[in-house]
Scaffold this motif. Structure first.
Motif, PDB file in Angstrom:
ATOM      1  N   ALA A 175      -9.991  14.256   9.805  1.00 26.39           N
ATOM      2  CA  ALA A 175      -9.477  14.284  11.172  1.00 26.39           C
ATOM      3  C   ALA A 175     -10.375  15.043  12.131  1.00 26.39           C
ATOM      4  CB  ALA A 175      -8.072  14.897  11.190  1.00 26.39           C
ATOM      5  N   ALA A 176     -11.524  15.503  11.684  1.00 26.17           N
ATOM      6  CA  ALA A 176     -12.446  16.213  12.578  1.00 26.17           C
ATOM      7  C   ALA A 176     -13.232  15.208  13.410  1.00 26.17           C
ATOM      8  CB  ALA A 176     -13.395  17.083  11.765  1.00 26.17           C
ATOM      9  N   GLU A 177     -13.636  15.638  14.575  1.00 24.25           N
ATOM     10  CA  GLU A 177     -14.466  14.804  15.441  1.00 24.25           C
ATOM     11  C   GLU A 177     -15.922  15.258  15.330  1.00 24.25           C
ATOM     12  OE1 GLU A 177     -13.448  12.141  17.261  1.00 24.25           O
ATOM     13  OE2 GLU A 177     -11.475  12.439  16.350  1.00 24.25           O
ATOM     14  N   GLY A 178     -16.833  14.305  15.455  1.00 21.01           N
ATOM     15  CA  GLY A 178     -18.248  14.615  15.373  1.00 21.01           C
ATOM     16  C   GLY A 178     -19.002  14.044  16.557  1.00 21.01           C
ATOM     17  N   PRO A 179     -20.311  14.106  16.514  1.00 17.11           N
ATOM     18  CA  PRO A 179     -21.115  13.614  17.645  1.00 17.11           C
ATOM     19  C   PRO A 179     -21.113  12.086  17.705  1.00 17.11           C
ATOM     20  CG  PRO A 179     -22.521  14.261  15.816  1.00 17.11           C
ATOM     21  CD  PRO A 179     -21.128  14.668  15.439  1.00 17.11           C
TER      22      PRO A 179
ATOM     23  N   GLU B  45     -20.358   8.114  19.238  1.00 15.95           N
ATOM     24  CA  GLU B  45     -19.181   7.279  19.469  1.00 15.95           C
ATOM     25  C   GLU B  45     -18.147   7.541  18.381  1.00 15.95           C
ATOM     26  OE1 GLU B  45     -16.730   4.307  21.219  1.00 15.95           O
ATOM     27  OE2 GLU B  45     -18.466   5.444  21.955  1.00 15.95           O
ATOM     28  N   PRO B  46     -16.883   7.782  18.750  1.00 16.89           N
ATOM     29  CA  PRO B  46     -15.876   8.104  17.734  1.00 16.89           C
ATOM     30  C   PRO B  46     -15.427   6.868  16.960  1.00 16.89           C
ATOM     31  CG  PRO B  46     -14.846   7.990  19.894  1.00 16.89           C
ATOM     32  CD  PRO B  46     -16.330   7.838  20.119  1.00 16.89           C
ATOM     33  N   LEU B  47     -14.787   7.123  15.847  1.00 12.75           N
ATOM     34  CA  LEU B  47     -14.177   6.055  15.063  1.00 12.75           C
ATOM     35  C   LEU B  47     -13.040   5.430  15.866  1.00 12.75           C
ATOM     36  CD1 LEU B  47     -14.005   4.665  12.234  1.00 12.75           C
ATOM     37  CD2 LEU B  47     -12.285   6.405  11.660  1.00 12.75           C
ATOM     38  N   ARG B  48     -12.979   4.097  15.862  1.00 16.55           N
ATOM     39  CA  ARG B  48     -11.968   3.387  16.654  1.00 16.55           C
ATOM     40  C   ARG B  48     -11.134   2.482  15.765  1.00 16.55           C
ATOM     41  NH1 ARG B  48     -12.036   4.678  21.747  1.00 16.55           N
ATOM     42  NH2 ARG B  48     -13.951   5.506  22.679  1.00 16.55           N
ATOM     43  N   ALA B  49      -9.869   2.308  16.160  1.00 17.51           N
ATOM     44  CA  ALA B  49      -8.932   1.451  15.442  1.00 17.51           C
ATOM     45  C   ALA B  49      -8.430   0.363  16.378  1.00 17.51           C
ATOM     46  CB  ALA B  49      -7.758   2.270  14.919  1.00 17.51           C
ATOM     47  N   SER B  50      -8.331  -0.849  15.854  1.00 20.21           N
ATOM     48  CA  SER B  50      -7.828  -1.978  16.644  1.00 20.21           C
ATOM     49  C   SER B  50      -6.756  -2.698  15.839  1.00 20.21           C
ATOM     50  CB  SER B  50      -8.964  -2.937  17.006  1.00 20.21           C
ATOM     51  OG  SER B  50      -9.636  -3.374  15.836  1.00 20.21           O
ATOM     52  N   PRO B  51      -5.672  -3.143  16.499  1.00 28.71           N
ATOM     53  CA  PRO B  51      -4.601  -3.839  15.775  1.00 28.71           C
ATOM     54  C   PRO B  51      -5.114  -5.132  15.149  1.00 28.71           C
ATOM     55  CG  PRO B  51      -3.896  -3.183  17.989  1.00 28.71           C
ATOM     56  CD  PRO B  51      -5.380  -2.995  17.939  1.00 28.71           C
ATOM     57  N   ASP B  52      -4.583  -5.413  13.961  1.00 29.11           N
ATOM     58  CA  ASP B  52      -4.916  -6.648  13.254  1.00 29.11           C
ATOM     59  C   ASP B  52      -3.659  -7.099  12.516  1.00 29.11           C
ATOM     60  OD1 ASP B  52      -6.173  -8.787  12.064  1.00 29.11           O
ATOM     61  OD2 ASP B  52      -7.113  -7.584  10.498  1.00 29.11           O
ATOM     62  N   GLY B  53      -2.765  -7.751  13.241  1.00 32.49           N
ATOM     63  CA  GLY B  53      -1.484  -8.128  12.666  1.00 32.49           C
ATOM     64  C   GLY B  53      -0.621  -6.909  12.410  1.00 32.49           C
ATOM     65  N   TRP B  54      -0.183  -6.754  11.145  1.00 33.37           N
ATOM     66  CA  TRP B  54       0.678  -5.625  10.807  1.00 33.37           C
ATOM     67  C   TRP B  54      -0.115  -4.352  10.523  1.00 33.37           C
ATOM     68  CZ3 TRP B  54       5.713  -6.021  11.645  1.00 33.37           C
ATOM     69  CH2 TRP B  54       6.295  -7.289  11.669  1.00 33.37           C
TER      70      TRP B  54
ATOM     71  N   LYS C 289     -17.146   8.141  10.900  1.00 35.48           N
ATOM     72  CA  LYS C 289     -16.297   9.325  10.876  1.00 35.48           C
ATOM     73  C   LYS C 289     -17.060  10.449  10.188  1.00 35.48           C
ATOM     74  CE  LYS C 289     -12.306  11.298  11.757  1.00 35.48           C
ATOM     75  NZ  LYS C 289     -11.851  11.456  13.146  1.00 35.48           N
ATOM     76  N   HIS C 290     -17.147  11.591  10.863  1.00 35.10           N
ATOM     77  CA  HIS C 290     -17.880  12.727  10.323  1.00 35.10           C
ATOM     78  C   HIS C 290     -16.958  13.633   9.497  1.00 35.10           C
ATOM     79  CE1 HIS C 290     -21.622  12.025  12.623  1.00 35.10           C
ATOM     80  NE2 HIS C 290     -20.809  11.487  13.505  1.00 35.10           N
TER      81      HIS C 290
ATOM     82  N   ARG D 211      -7.753   7.753  -1.569  1.00 33.72           N
ATOM     83  CA  ARG D 211      -7.248   7.435  -0.239  1.00 33.72           C
ATOM     84  C   ARG D 211      -7.497   8.613   0.697  1.00 33.72           C
ATOM     85  NH1 ARG D 211      -4.398   2.955  -0.496  1.00 33.72           N
ATOM     86  NH2 ARG D 211      -3.722   3.229   1.662  1.00 33.72           N
ATOM     87  N   ALA D 212      -7.365   8.368   1.991  1.00 31.55           N
ATOM     88  CA  ALA D 212      -7.479   9.447   2.973  1.00 31.55           C
ATOM     89  C   ALA D 212      -6.614   9.129   4.180  1.00 31.55           C
ATOM     90  CB  ALA D 212      -8.927   9.644   3.411  1.00 31.55           C
ATOM     91  N   LEU D 213      -6.163  10.183   4.827  1.00 32.71           N
ATOM     92  CA  LEU D 213      -5.538  10.059   6.138  1.00 32.71           C
ATOM     93  C   LEU D 213      -6.644  10.317   7.151  1.00 32.71           C
ATOM     94  CD1 LEU D 213      -2.152  11.932   5.571  1.00 32.71           C
ATOM     95  CD2 LEU D 213      -2.725   9.528   5.190  1.00 32.71           C
ATOM     96  N   VAL D 214      -6.902   9.321   7.987  1.00 35.05           N
ATOM     97  CA  VAL D 214      -8.065   9.329   8.867  1.00 35.05           C
ATOM     98  C   VAL D 214      -7.606   9.186  10.308  1.00 35.05           C
ATOM     99  CG1 VAL D 214     -10.273   8.224   9.388  1.00 35.05           C
ATOM    100  CG2 VAL D 214      -9.400   8.208   7.036  1.00 35.05           C
ATOM    101  N   SER D 215      -8.094  10.063  11.187  1.00 35.65           N
ATOM    102  CA  SER D 215      -7.777   9.926  12.611  1.00 35.65           C
ATOM    103  C   SER D 215      -8.813   9.028  13.275  1.00 35.65           C
ATOM    104  CB  SER D 215      -7.739  11.295  13.296  1.00 35.65           C
ATOM    105  OG  SER D 215      -9.025  11.888  13.311  1.00 35.65           O
ATOM    106  N   ALA D 216      -8.331   8.200  14.194  1.00 35.65           N
ATOM    107  CA  ALA D 216      -9.203   7.290  14.946  1.00 35.65           C
ATOM    108  C   ALA D 216      -8.642   7.124  16.339  1.00 35.65           C
ATOM    109  CB  ALA D 216      -9.311   5.939  14.230  1.00 35.65           C
TER     110      ALA D 216
END
Length: 344
Positions: A103-107, A109-118, A126-127, A137-142
């Motif tokens: 969940a940390a932010e780095g230098p 362009e940040p990681l991005r999430a886009s909807p894809d159905g469900w 992601k840094h 598995r991981a819990l990842v912020s985007a």
């Protein structure tokens, strides 16, 4: 301050002390071994409480006890337990396997999430993805638009690639925390946008990290005490021991009070965030004092010839950088200027 065994944050029942002693011993046996540490984390995750359920002091005692034995094992255990607590707050059941939290932010362009159905798709880099190459598995912020959201991601899928050759640290050598590239990786949302940062457990998890720092500092302080007991200590050695005892006592008391307040349900919202900043400040300063006193009191010998001590010092120095030092002090100062903030 014993020279071995569990580290207690607050009083523990006999049964809890037996559990902590067993966990500490397993951490000793798993020192610097990520594969063994993963087994410890999976087993402990099935038995330990989550913060806020009435046994927070026991949870933080477990983290401190493992850290006093070995910080590599603690670095594997802490995010796995944090992920389980996050999923519990989201009223979701964890899937099988070992978890991380990225969940940390780095230098850049940040990681991005886009909807894809469900589900969503993750794209970008992601840094600070600790152990991404060995976790399940991981819990990842985007970022979804201009808001941050948390997602559960299977790290074994083809759209996840650990960037090699970036982890050159001399501390926590076995805990590769380099970046990961996501390319159309399938992800399932955990909570709504901004929920991850706004939930009470965000502050509680930050205090849990401080419990690890505390345990790591205790491990170094124990080495100082053993050295003093091996020969007649002079006044300087006694001075360093006394100073270390004082700062560790303050850190322990601060963690114990925070655990009680967490279980009482009062560390929520801005109160929780202020508490996390304060606790982390107290514990981080204590740990840095222990590192300095150990360096002055023990000299170069253990750093050059004692593998366990040298690794512990390097590990703790790097681990402590999760505390943002003067930036966190400024954040706390800003909190104190908010309307309604308690004074002294």
């Amino acid at each position: 301050m014993p020279d071995a065994g569990p580290v207690l944050v607050g009083g523990r029942t006999d049964l809890e002390q037996v559990e902590l002693a067993d966990l500490h011993e397993r951490a000793v046996e798993s020192a610097a071994d990520v594969d063994s540490a993963l087994k410890v984390a999976l087993d402990a995750g099935a038995r330990l409480p989550v913060p806020g359920d009435g046994r927070t002091a026991h949870l933080w005692s477990a983290l401190a006890s493992v850290a006093a034995a070995d910080l590599t094992v603690a670095r594997v255990l802490e995010p796995h337990l944090d992920a389980l607590a996050i999923l519990g707050q989201a009223h979701e059941s964890p899937e099988a396997g070992a978890y991380g939290v990225f969940a940390a932010e780095g230098p850049g362009e940040p990681l991005r999430a886009s909807p894809d159905g469900w589900v969503h798709q993750l794209d970008g880099r992601k840094h600070w993805c600790s152990l991404a190459g060995v976790l399940d598995r991981a819990l990842v912020s985007a970022w979804v638009g201009d808001r941050r959201q948390l997602f559960s991601v299977d790290l074994r899928q083809p759209g996840v690639r650990v960037v090699p050759g970036t982890w050159v640290a001399r501390g926590l050598v076995a805990v590769d925390s380099g970046p990961v590239d996501f390319a159309g990786a399938t992800a399932r949302k955990v909570g709504e946008p901004d929920w991850y940062l706004e939930r009470p457990g965000f502050a509680w998890g930050g205090i849990g990290v401080a419990a690890v720092w505390f345990g790591g500092a205790v491990g170094i302080a124990r080495r100082m005490r053993r050295a003093a007991m091996a020969r007649t200590p002079d006044q300087v050695a006694l001075m360093h021991l006394g100073a270390v005892d004082t700062v560790l006592h303050a850190a322990r008391c601060t963690l114990e009070q925070a655990a009680s307040a967490t279980d009482a349900g009062v560390l929520t919202g801005s109160d929780g965030w202020r508490a996390a900043l304060r606790v982390r400040e107290v514990v981080a300063h204590a740990a840095e004092q222990v590192l300095q006193r150990a360096a002055h009191g023990l000299g170069p010998g253990p750093l050059a010839t004692d593998e366990d001590h040298a690794r512990r010092v390097a590990d703790l120095e790097l681990y402590l950088r999760q505390w943002h030092a003067e930036r966190d002090q400024a954040a706390l100062g800003q909190e104190l200027l908010r309307p309604g903030a308690p004074g002294w």
